[in-house]
Design a protein around this motif. Sequence first.
Motif, PDB file in Angstrom:
ATOM      1  N   VAL A 245       0.842  -1.199   0.000  1.00 23.78           N
ATOM      2  CA  VAL A 245       0.000   0.000   0.000  1.00 23.78           C
ATOM      3  C   VAL A 245       0.880   1.253   0.000  1.00 23.78           C
ATOM      4  CG1 VAL A 245      -1.733   1.308   1.285  1.00 23.78           C
ATOM      5  CG2 VAL A 245      -1.903  -1.184   1.137  1.00 23.78           C
ATOM      6  N   GLY A 246       1.960   1.211   0.778  1.00 24.72           N
ATOM      7  CA  GLY A 246       2.883   2.347   0.799  1.00 24.72           C
ATOM      8  C   GLY A 246       3.479   2.620  -0.569  1.00 24.72           C
ATOM      9  N   ASP A 247       3.910   1.558  -1.255  1.00 21.31           N
ATOM     10  CA  ASP A 247       4.465   1.721  -2.607  1.00 21.31           C
ATOM     11  C   ASP A 247       3.402   2.226  -3.578  1.00 21.31           C
ATOM     12  OD1 ASP A 247       6.864   0.856  -1.655  1.00 21.31           O
ATOM     13  OD2 ASP A 247       6.760  -1.150  -2.541  1.00 21.31           O
ATOM     14  N   ALA A 248       2.179   1.738  -3.420  1.00 21.41           N
ATOM     15  CA  ALA A 248       1.086   2.197  -4.288  1.00 21.41           C
ATOM     16  C   ALA A 248       0.822   3.689  -4.082  1.00 21.41           C
ATOM     17  CB  ALA A 248      -0.180   1.386  -4.023  1.00 21.41           C
ATOM     18  N   LEU A 249       0.919   4.141  -2.829  1.00 21.26           N
ATOM     19  CA  LEU A 249       0.732   5.559  -2.543  1.00 21.26           C
ATOM     20  C   LEU A 249       1.851   6.388  -3.186  1.00 21.26           C
ATOM     21  CD1 LEU A 249      -0.630   7.931  -1.121  1.00 21.26           C
ATOM     22  CD2 LEU A 249       0.684   7.365   0.931  1.00 21.26           C
ATOM     23  N   LEU A 250       3.081   5.916  -3.075  1.00 23.65           N
ATOM     24  CA  LEU A 250       4.200   6.624  -3.696  1.00 23.65           C
ATOM     25  C   LEU A 250       4.029   6.707  -5.208  1.00 23.65           C
ATOM     26  CD1 LEU A 250       7.166   5.041  -1.691  1.00 23.65           C
ATOM     27  CD2 LEU A 250       6.277   7.356  -1.429  1.00 23.65           C
ATOM     28  N   HIS A 251       3.615   5.583  -5.817  1.00 23.63           N
ATOM     29  CA  HIS A 251       3.412   5.554  -7.262  1.00 23.63           C
ATOM     30  C   HIS A 251       2.295   6.511  -7.673  1.00 23.63           C
ATOM     31  CE1 HIS A 251       3.392   3.909 -11.316  1.00 23.63           C
ATOM     32  NE2 HIS A 251       2.075   3.811 -11.229  1.00 23.63           N
ATOM     33  N   ALA A 252       1.196   6.486  -6.931  1.00 26.52           N
ATOM     34  CA  ALA A 252       0.070   7.371  -7.248  1.00 26.52           C
ATOM     35  C   ALA A 252       0.460   8.834  -7.107  1.00 26.52           C
ATOM     36  CB  ALA A 252      -1.113   7.045  -6.333  1.00 26.52           C
ATOM     37  N   PHE A 253       1.232   9.143  -6.054  1.00 21.79           N
ATOM     38  CA  PHE A 253       1.662  10.527  -5.875  1.00 21.79           C
ATOM     39  C   PHE A 253       2.623  10.933  -6.988  1.00 21.79           C
ATOM     40  CE2 PHE A 253       4.544  13.732  -4.027  1.00 21.79           C
ATOM     41  CZ  PHE A 253       3.616  14.750  -3.844  1.00 21.79           C
ATOM     42  N   GLY A 254       3.510  10.019  -7.389  1.00 27.74           N
ATOM     43  CA  GLY A 254       4.427  10.315  -8.484  1.00 27.74           C
ATOM     44  C   GLY A 254       3.686  10.629  -9.770  1.00 27.74           C
ATOM     45  N   GLU A 255       2.613   9.854 -10.075  1.00 25.20           N
ATOM     46  CA  GLU A 255       1.821  10.109 -11.272  1.00 25.20           C
ATOM     47  C   GLU A 255       1.101  11.450 -11.172  1.00 25.20           C
ATOM     48  OE1 GLU A 255      -0.734   6.709 -11.649  1.00 25.20           O
ATOM     49  OE2 GLU A 255       0.636   5.734 -13.065  1.00 25.20           O
ATOM     50  N   MET A 256       0.531  11.714 -10.000  1.00 26.30           N
ATOM     51  CA  MET A 256      -0.168  12.978  -9.803  1.00 26.30           C
ATOM     52  C   MET A 256       0.798  14.156  -9.934  1.00 26.30           C
ATOM     53  SD  MET A 256      -0.673  15.486  -7.248  1.00 26.30           S
ATOM     54  CE  MET A 256      -0.546  14.699  -5.642  1.00 26.30           C
ATOM     55  N   LEU A 257       1.979  14.018  -9.369  1.00 25.66           N
ATOM     56  CA  LEU A 257       2.977  15.082  -9.450  1.00 25.66           C
ATOM     57  C   LEU A 257       3.393  15.319 -10.895  1.00 25.66           C
ATOM     58  CD1 LEU A 257       4.863  17.025  -7.954  1.00 25.66           C
ATOM     59  CD2 LEU A 257       6.484  15.132  -7.686  1.00 25.66           C
ATOM     60  N   VAL A 302      -8.380   5.077  -2.972  1.00 30.41           N
ATOM     61  CA  VAL A 302      -8.394   3.634  -2.739  1.00 30.41           C
ATOM     62  C   VAL A 302      -7.137   3.056  -3.362  1.00 30.41           C
ATOM     63  CG1 VAL A 302      -9.610   1.463  -3.105  1.00 30.41           C
ATOM     64  CG2 VAL A 302     -10.913   3.571  -2.746  1.00 30.41           C
ATOM     65  N   LEU A 303      -6.292   2.452  -2.535  1.00 37.69           N
ATOM     66  CA  LEU A 303      -5.039   1.855  -2.988  1.00 37.69           C
ATOM     67  C   LEU A 303      -4.965   0.430  -2.492  1.00 37.69           C
ATOM     68  CD1 LEU A 303      -2.632   4.841  -2.215  1.00 37.69           C
ATOM     69  CD2 LEU A 303      -3.486   4.160  -4.451  1.00 37.69           C
ATOM     70  N   ALA A 304      -4.758  -0.496  -3.421  1.00 35.43           N
ATOM     71  CA  ALA A 304      -4.656  -1.914  -3.072  1.00 35.43           C
ATOM     72  C   ALA A 304      -5.849  -2.364  -2.225  1.00 35.43           C
ATOM     73  CB  ALA A 304      -3.339  -2.180  -2.344  1.00 35.43           C
TER      74      ALA A 304
END
Length: 636
Positions: A245-257, A302-304
């Motif tokens: 879930v932590g990695d999914a959050l990082l990935h989602a934030f990277g895409e948003m950024l 919603v992540l994972a």
Amino acid sequence: MKSELVAALYATPGTILTGAVMVAIVMGAATVLSGGDPAFALMTAAMLALGALRQLAHRRFLKVDLARASDATITRLERSAMLGAWATAGLVSAFGSHAVLHYTYQPVAVLAIAQTIGYLAGISGRNTSRPLVTRVQILIAALPFLAALIRTGDPAHLVIGLTVALTTVLTFSSAQVIHRVFVARLRTVRELESLAVSDTITNLYNRRGFMREIRAKAATGQPITLISIDIDRFKGINDSFGHDVGDALLHAFGEMLTRELQPGDIAARTGGDEFMVATARDEAHSVAFARRLVLLLGGQRVLAGRHLTATASIGIAPAGCAETIEAALKCVDIALYRAKLEGRNRFVVYSETVRDEHESGRAIEAELREGIRHGEFELLYQPIYNPRSGTATMAEALLRWNHPERGPISPEVFIPLAERTGLITILGAWVLDEAIRTALTWPRSVGVNVNVSARQFDRGHDLVGLVAALLRFHRFEPQRLTIEITESSLIDDAEHVIARLVALRTLGVRIALDDFGKGYSSLSYLARLPIDTIKIDQAFTHELGSTRKADYLMSAIARLAHDLKLRLIVEGVETQEQLEAIRKHAAHGIQGFVFARPMTAAELLPMIGHRVATGRAKSARSGGGSRKGGPFSEVA
């Protein structure tokens, strides 16, 4: 890829020049052996001139920045390298053909045959980035020479011609194989280089790549604003929901950024939960960008399969705030630190004021460590009265710092600092020990309340073991100790904190939820937490008696506490009017200036047995309302 393939054509300028000189020497020797044949002399001069031209072409190549060069420029460089290679092949072929046809049985023919075959054999190892160059070279060098060998009709020359033909075929096939190996190696190198400067989770630059890019941008003289972004309480998300879930959050934030970037912006994930952006935006536009990031990240997602809400703290170092990149990085770190200090989920722009306050905070941090070492802290106690009996049934321990030079330092200043530095665990252990030690001098019917910080629930600190050890050492009845927590203790790792509270309850210790009515989710925690008591926040208490709405809410809270079999304590009671408003709500305890201010243990002891008339108490206020400044800083 094309620019790298073209660069390979210019990778061996020394070899090309040396080869041209050696071929020219052989041609010169042929000129001498032939008695001064002008054709050989002309070929010698042409080879030397061609070598010089190819060397000049390489120097022009060195002046071109392939990473920023246009396609037309790269194509011109490629064409120049091709023409140079093909012209060299033509001269070598002409040399071999002329020697074989005109000096068939003389030493000069042997010299030319050796030179031409050697050249053909060496082609396969050159120009591997461009098979077309190699194939045309082979055809230009081999076909005229092979035709000349056949034309002589000499058996030995026919055998040599067969060898030349086989060499041509083998070189054709090997050139393609070598090209494939070269391209595969080039791709591998590019992938490794990409991995060295990229983050695998977000596909942004890593810290190394980010530093490389911003240094290159700074070298051009462009103004750079640095923006540092840190996901708040990311460790708690990892621990509570798992690294997936932590990695999914990082990935989602990277895409948003990435979606929010402008052309020319550079973004990177520089640490576990840390991101950086370098931009040419001015301060106003950088602030707007930061404000949007705070808003976007703060929404639920919603992540994972997990519903997750995360926030971000952001620091901004405007262009021109420092003379070097390294100094600017320090500026943005200070701004980010300030954003976290002010409560997270916000941005702070670096300024001289922010810098000065940061330096002052660092100085206080050093003094805090010295203060702990030299015993500059003390506990004050504020009694909590039972409105039915009029006697104190417990007292809350409140931490104070008496600085030898600065004087009393507000808990609002040193408690957050102690939490950030981890010194709160040392202070917290001392507070527990001192509070229990003092309570031993009180009647056994009087307990002590101790505030506990969220950091004392960290996995690296065994709060339950500490409390158990202190209870055993002092032989203190567990039910006389009440641990007070706030909702903030649950934010980072709620499940772990609840498990620790259950363990404390198992020891016999009581748990109180402090500042009830101040937060936004207190009711949800009542169903989850193993608590005995709720304490009404003083900000809510001050509304009692002044509005009907506050009185209705107080009645509802009192009924809720009664139904849940929880004790109700009202803190921050300062006036007779507030006291009268509270008496009808059947509170189990009242705490505030209306009865007593925080005092030393020596001052408290004679007051413990003193009965007060809660219905006729006079206000003890002497200006200024009571305030709170952290887990240990209550004064109401």
